[in-house]
Scaffold this motif. Structure first.
Motif, PDB file in Angstrom:
ATOM      1  N   HIS A 184       0.839  -1.204   0.000  1.00  0.00           N
ATOM      2  CA  HIS A 184       0.000   0.000   0.000  1.00  0.00           C
ATOM      3  C   HIS A 184       0.870   1.249   0.000  1.00  0.00           C
ATOM      4  CE1 HIS A 184      -3.088  -2.782   1.962  1.00  0.00           C
ATOM      5  NE2 HIS A 184      -3.629  -2.388   0.823  1.00  0.00           N
ATOM      6  N   GLY A 185       0.298   2.349  -0.462  1.00  0.00           N
ATOM      7  CA  GLY A 185       0.959   3.643  -0.358  1.00  0.00           C
ATOM      8  C   GLY A 185       1.781   4.003  -1.584  1.00  0.00           C
ATOM      9  N   ALA A 186       2.600   5.060  -1.441  1.00  0.00           N
ATOM     10  CA  ALA A 186       3.274   5.671  -2.595  1.00  0.00           C
ATOM     11  C   ALA A 186       4.701   5.174  -2.782  1.00  0.00           C
ATOM     12  CB  ALA A 186       3.276   7.186  -2.434  1.00  0.00           C
ATOM     13  N   PHE A 187       5.182   4.318  -1.899  1.00  0.00           N
ATOM     14  CA  PHE A 187       6.596   3.882  -1.958  1.00  0.00           C
ATOM     15  C   PHE A 187       6.621   2.360  -2.001  1.00  0.00           C
ATOM     16  CE2 PHE A 187       7.783   8.204  -1.228  1.00  0.00           C
ATOM     17  CZ  PHE A 187       6.778   8.698  -0.414  1.00  0.00           C
ATOM     18  N   LYS A 188       6.211   1.818  -3.157  1.00  0.00           N
ATOM     19  CA  LYS A 188       5.966   0.373  -3.236  1.00  0.00           C
ATOM     20  C   LYS A 188       7.204  -0.448  -3.542  1.00  0.00           C
ATOM     21  CE  LYS A 188       1.343   1.250  -4.982  1.00  0.00           C
ATOM     22  NZ  LYS A 188       0.611   1.079  -3.730  1.00  0.00           N
ATOM     23  N   PHE A 189       8.138   0.170  -4.293  1.00  0.00           N
ATOM     24  CA  PHE A 189       9.303  -0.623  -4.708  1.00  0.00           C
ATOM     25  C   PHE A 189      10.570   0.198  -4.533  1.00  0.00           C
ATOM     26  CE2 PHE A 189       6.601  -3.794  -6.545  1.00  0.00           C
ATOM     27  CZ  PHE A 189       5.521  -3.096  -7.099  1.00  0.00           C
ATOM     28  N   LYS A 190      11.636  -0.443  -4.126  1.00  0.00           N
ATOM     29  CA  LYS A 190      12.937   0.253  -4.052  1.00  0.00           C
ATOM     30  C   LYS A 190      13.469   0.317  -5.477  1.00  0.00           C
ATOM     31  CE  LYS A 190      13.562   0.565   0.539  1.00  0.00           C
ATOM     32  NZ  LYS A 190      12.066   0.748   0.586  1.00  0.00           N
ATOM     33  N   GLY A 191      13.531  -0.869  -6.116  1.00  0.00           N
ATOM     34  CA  GLY A 191      14.038  -0.907  -7.495  1.00  0.00           C
ATOM     35  C   GLY A 191      12.891  -1.095  -8.472  1.00  0.00           C
ATOM     36  N   GLU A 192      13.026  -2.076  -9.354  1.00  0.00           N
ATOM     37  CA  GLU A 192      12.048  -2.333 -10.405  1.00  0.00           C
ATOM     38  C   GLU A 192      10.760  -2.920  -9.800  1.00  0.00           C
ATOM     39  OE1 GLU A 192      12.993  -5.697 -12.552  1.00  0.00           O
ATOM     40  OE2 GLU A 192      11.387  -5.464 -14.016  1.00  0.00           O
ATOM     41  N   ALA A 193       9.619  -2.609 -10.429  1.00  0.00           N
ATOM     42  CA  ALA A 193       8.333  -3.121  -9.935  1.00  0.00           C
ATOM     43  C   ALA A 193       8.176  -4.565 -10.393  1.00  0.00           C
ATOM     44  CB  ALA A 193       7.201  -2.269 -10.500  1.00  0.00           C
ATOM     45  N   GLY A 215      -2.850  -2.605  -3.267  1.00  0.00           N
ATOM     46  CA  GLY A 215      -1.631  -1.832  -3.490  1.00  0.00           C
ATOM     47  C   GLY A 215      -1.364  -1.634  -4.961  1.00  0.00           C
ATOM     48  N   ALA A 216      -2.401  -1.334  -5.728  1.00  0.00           N
ATOM     49  CA  ALA A 216      -2.289  -1.317  -7.201  1.00  0.00           C
ATOM     50  C   ALA A 216      -2.080   0.075  -7.790  1.00  0.00           C
ATOM     51  CB  ALA A 216      -3.540  -1.949  -7.812  1.00  0.00           C
ATOM     52  N   SER A 217      -2.000   1.115  -6.982  1.00  0.00           N
ATOM     53  CA  SER A 217      -1.808   2.465  -7.544  1.00  0.00           C
ATOM     54  C   SER A 217      -0.503   2.557  -8.328  1.00  0.00           C
ATOM     55  CB  SER A 217      -1.816   3.524  -6.436  1.00  0.00           C
ATOM     56  OG  SER A 217      -3.149   3.847  -6.083  1.00  0.00           O
ATOM     57  N   SER A 218      -0.521   3.349  -9.398  1.00  0.00           N
ATOM     58  CA  SER A 218       0.658   3.524 -10.247  1.00  0.00           C
ATOM     59  C   SER A 218       1.556   4.648  -9.767  1.00  0.00           C
ATOM     60  CB  SER A 218       0.220   3.794 -11.686  1.00  0.00           C
ATOM     61  OG  SER A 218      -0.507   2.686 -12.178  1.00  0.00           O
ATOM     62  N   VAL A 219       1.018   5.517  -8.875  1.00  0.00           N
ATOM     63  CA  VAL A 219       1.751   6.705  -8.412  1.00  0.00           C
ATOM     64  C   VAL A 219       2.175   7.526  -9.639  1.00  0.00           C
ATOM     65  CG1 VAL A 219       3.571   7.575  -6.907  1.00  0.00           C
ATOM     66  CG2 VAL A 219       2.538   5.371  -6.434  1.00  0.00           C
ATOM     67  N   VAL A 220       1.157   8.040 -10.325  1.00  0.00           N
ATOM     68  CA  VAL A 220       1.329   8.717 -11.616  1.00  0.00           C
ATOM     69  C   VAL A 220       2.242   9.946 -11.457  1.00  0.00           C
ATOM     70  CG1 VAL A 220       0.094   9.766 -13.554  1.00  0.00           C
ATOM     71  CG2 VAL A 220      -0.959   7.889 -12.259  1.00  0.00           C
ATOM     72  N   GLN A 221       3.391   9.895 -12.124  1.00  0.00           N
ATOM     73  CA  GLN A 221       4.414  10.924 -11.882  1.00  0.00           C
ATOM     74  C   GLN A 221       3.984  12.314 -12.358  1.00  0.00           C
ATOM     75  OE1 GLN A 221       7.321  10.619  -9.997  1.00  0.00           O
ATOM     76  NE2 GLN A 221       6.229   8.743  -9.462  1.00  0.00           N
ATOM     77  N   GLU A 222       3.050  12.360 -13.335  1.00  0.00           N
ATOM     78  CA  GLU A 222       2.544  13.669 -13.806  1.00  0.00           C
ATOM     79  C   GLU A 222       1.986  14.466 -12.634  1.00  0.00           C
ATOM     80  OE1 GLU A 222      -0.636  13.113 -16.581  1.00  0.00           O
ATOM     81  OE2 GLU A 222      -1.199  15.247 -16.606  1.00  0.00           O
ATOM     82  N   TYR A 223       1.256  13.806 -11.749  1.00  0.00           N
ATOM     83  CA  TYR A 223       0.636  14.509 -10.616  1.00  0.00           C
ATOM     84  C   TYR A 223       1.612  14.663  -9.447  1.00  0.00           C
ATOM     85  CZ  TYR A 223      -3.340  13.643 -13.544  1.00  0.00           C
ATOM     86  OH  TYR A 223      -4.185  13.603 -14.632  1.00  0.00           O
ATOM     87  N   GLY A 239       5.079   3.396  -8.022  1.00  0.00           N
ATOM     88  CA  GLY A 239       3.927   2.488  -7.964  1.00  0.00           C
ATOM     89  C   GLY A 239       4.007   1.387  -8.990  1.00  0.00           C
ATOM     90  N   VAL A 240       2.827   0.821  -9.318  1.00  0.00           N
ATOM     91  CA  VAL A 240       2.741  -0.283 -10.277  1.00  0.00           C
ATOM     92  C   VAL A 240       2.556   0.309 -11.672  1.00  0.00           C
ATOM     93  CG1 VAL A 240       1.503  -2.388 -10.909  1.00  0.00           C
ATOM     94  CG2 VAL A 240       1.670  -1.729  -8.491  1.00  0.00           C
ATOM     95  N   PRO A 241       3.535   0.173 -12.576  1.00  0.00           N
ATOM     96  CA  PRO A 241       3.402   0.752 -13.920  1.00  0.00           C
ATOM     97  C   PRO A 241       2.196   0.193 -14.678  1.00  0.00           C
ATOM     98  CG  PRO A 241       5.670   0.037 -13.489  1.00  0.00           C
ATOM     99  CD  PRO A 241       4.807  -0.526 -12.402  1.00  0.00           C
ATOM    100  N   ALA A 242       1.672   0.977 -15.612  1.00  0.00           N
ATOM    101  CA  ALA A 242       0.465   0.588 -16.363  1.00  0.00           C
ATOM    102  C   ALA A 242       0.649  -0.748 -17.079  1.00  0.00           C
ATOM    103  CB  ALA A 242       0.108   1.680 -17.359  1.00  0.00           C
ATOM    104  N   ASP A 243       1.832  -0.982 -17.665  1.00  0.00           N
ATOM    105  CA  ASP A 243       2.015  -2.237 -18.406  1.00  0.00           C
ATOM    106  C   ASP A 243       2.018  -3.454 -17.465  1.00  0.00           C
ATOM    107  OD1 ASP A 243       4.506  -1.036 -17.561  1.00  0.00           O
ATOM    108  OD2 ASP A 243       5.516  -2.749 -18.496  1.00  0.00           O
TER     109      ASP A 243
END
Ligand SMILES: O=C(COP(=O)(O)O)N(O)CCCCOP(=O)(O)O
Ligand SMILES: [Ca+2]
Ligand code: NA
Ligand SMILES: [Zn+2]
Length: 311
Positions: A184-193, A215-223, A239-243
């Motif tokens: 959960h939250g905005a800091f899901k991965f240290k390295g690659e998702a 914990g599926a948010s992408s943490v969209v960098q635009e925002y 977050g979790v990238p769209a792909d």
């Protein structure tokens, strides 16, 4: 129409598409999400945590549950898309009962921090009660790192496939959340998702259930960037990238829990608006940009998950 969450998710599982489950704590997020789902003609799952129910009920959970049911059920029965209201991360028996009594479409019983047999026992009990009341049920195996069920889960505990098979057969849950590496939250991965796709595919095979990604948010960098331009500090957020999301849907994920992305979009819009308009104090005006950003995130997510025009 106000519907059972199971109906939305059984169709999504049949059609191998994802439906976002968006968390709310107030009216403005609900309106922004609804605008996006209506425009996309998408089924909609609104979910509230126990914290949201306490917040809306001013610490009376049954009052909070009624607040959300009244707001959402009434609106749902006056629009053309199917809408369900779900209790997210139910853990406290009294709050789960309050949600069922108030008229929620479905409840999650999250006892995944308990040992397997105990999780199964607790979940069976809730399923018996909820099904008697016509309410569908979500449960979870494995743990997400970070704050989880109000207990700190230091490490990710991935779902065990054999346990998943036994759990779903024994408990008769309607939809199931396998932990496959998110948090959960905005800091899901240290390295690659990295998510465990192989485990996910196997869980879909052995359970045949609609599956849930927490914990599926992408943490969209635009925002994230907009928020940081106006004073926020979200450094290191990932977050979790769209792909990757698309891949999980291809392997059987159907309910995609999304809270952090909406929170970031909203606070970005609010910070940006207030930085530029020194005179506005009408809450219907100074929250509009924030709501527009939430609506945009909702519409983008619906396109990623494939639930547009699925009504
Ligand atoms: O899995 C998810 C979504 O997670 P993400 O949006 O952070 O990725 N969720 O279950 C949403 C969790 C909401 C937590 O609410 P409180 O702060 O009131 O407890
Ligand atoms: Ca859990
Ligand atoms: Na949930
Ligand atoms: Zn969650």
């Amino acid at each position: 129409a106000y519907v059972d969450t199971k109906d939305i998710l059984d169709k999504a599982s049949e059609g191998y598409y994802g439906v976002a489950a968006f968390n709310i704590n107030n009216m403005e997020f609900f309106h922004a999400i609804l605008e996006g789902a209506l425009e996309k003609k998408s089924p909609l799952i609104i979910e509230t945590s126990e914290g949201a129910i306490k917040y809306a009920g001013m610490n009376d959970p049954y009052r909070g549950a009624r607040f959300f049911v009244n707001m959402i059920k009434d609106m749902a029965n006056t629009v053309d898309i199917p809408i369900a209201l779900h209790l997210d991360h139910g853990n406290n028996f009294d709050i789960i009962m309050a949600a069922i009594k108030a008229g929620y479409s479905s409840v999650m019983i999250d006892a995944s921090h308990e040992v397997f047999e105990e999780n199964m026992r607790i979940t069976k009990d809730i399923v018996r009660i909820a099904h008697a009341a016509g309410v569908s049920v979500e449960a979870e195996l494995g743990q997400l790192s970070g704050i989880e069920d109000n207990v700190e889960a230091a490490e990710n505990v991935l779902v065990n496939v054999d346990e998943a098979k036994e759990f779903c057969e024994t408990t008769e849950v309607d939809f199931f959340a396998p932990a496959i590496g998110t948090s959960h939250g905005a800091f899901k991965f240290k390295g690659e998702a990295k998510l465990d796709y192989d485990r996910l595919k196997k869980v879909k095979e052995v359970t045949g259930k609609p599956l849930v990604l927490h914990g599926a948010s992408s943490v969209v960098q635009e925002y994230v960037k907009i928020a940081e331009e106006y004073g926020a500090d979200f450094g290191g957020s990932k977050g979790v990238p769209a792909d990757v999301l698309k891949q999980t849907v291809e392997y059987g994920i159907n309910k995609v829990n999304t809270d952090t992305d909406l929170r970031i979009a909203y606070v970005a819009g609010l910070r940006e608006f207030l930085a530029h308009d020194a005179k506005q104090f009408d809450p219907r005006k100074y929250q509009r940009k924030a709501m527009d950003y939430v609506k945009k995130v909702v519409m983008e997510r619906i396109d990623i998950l494939g639930s547009a025009n699925k009504i």
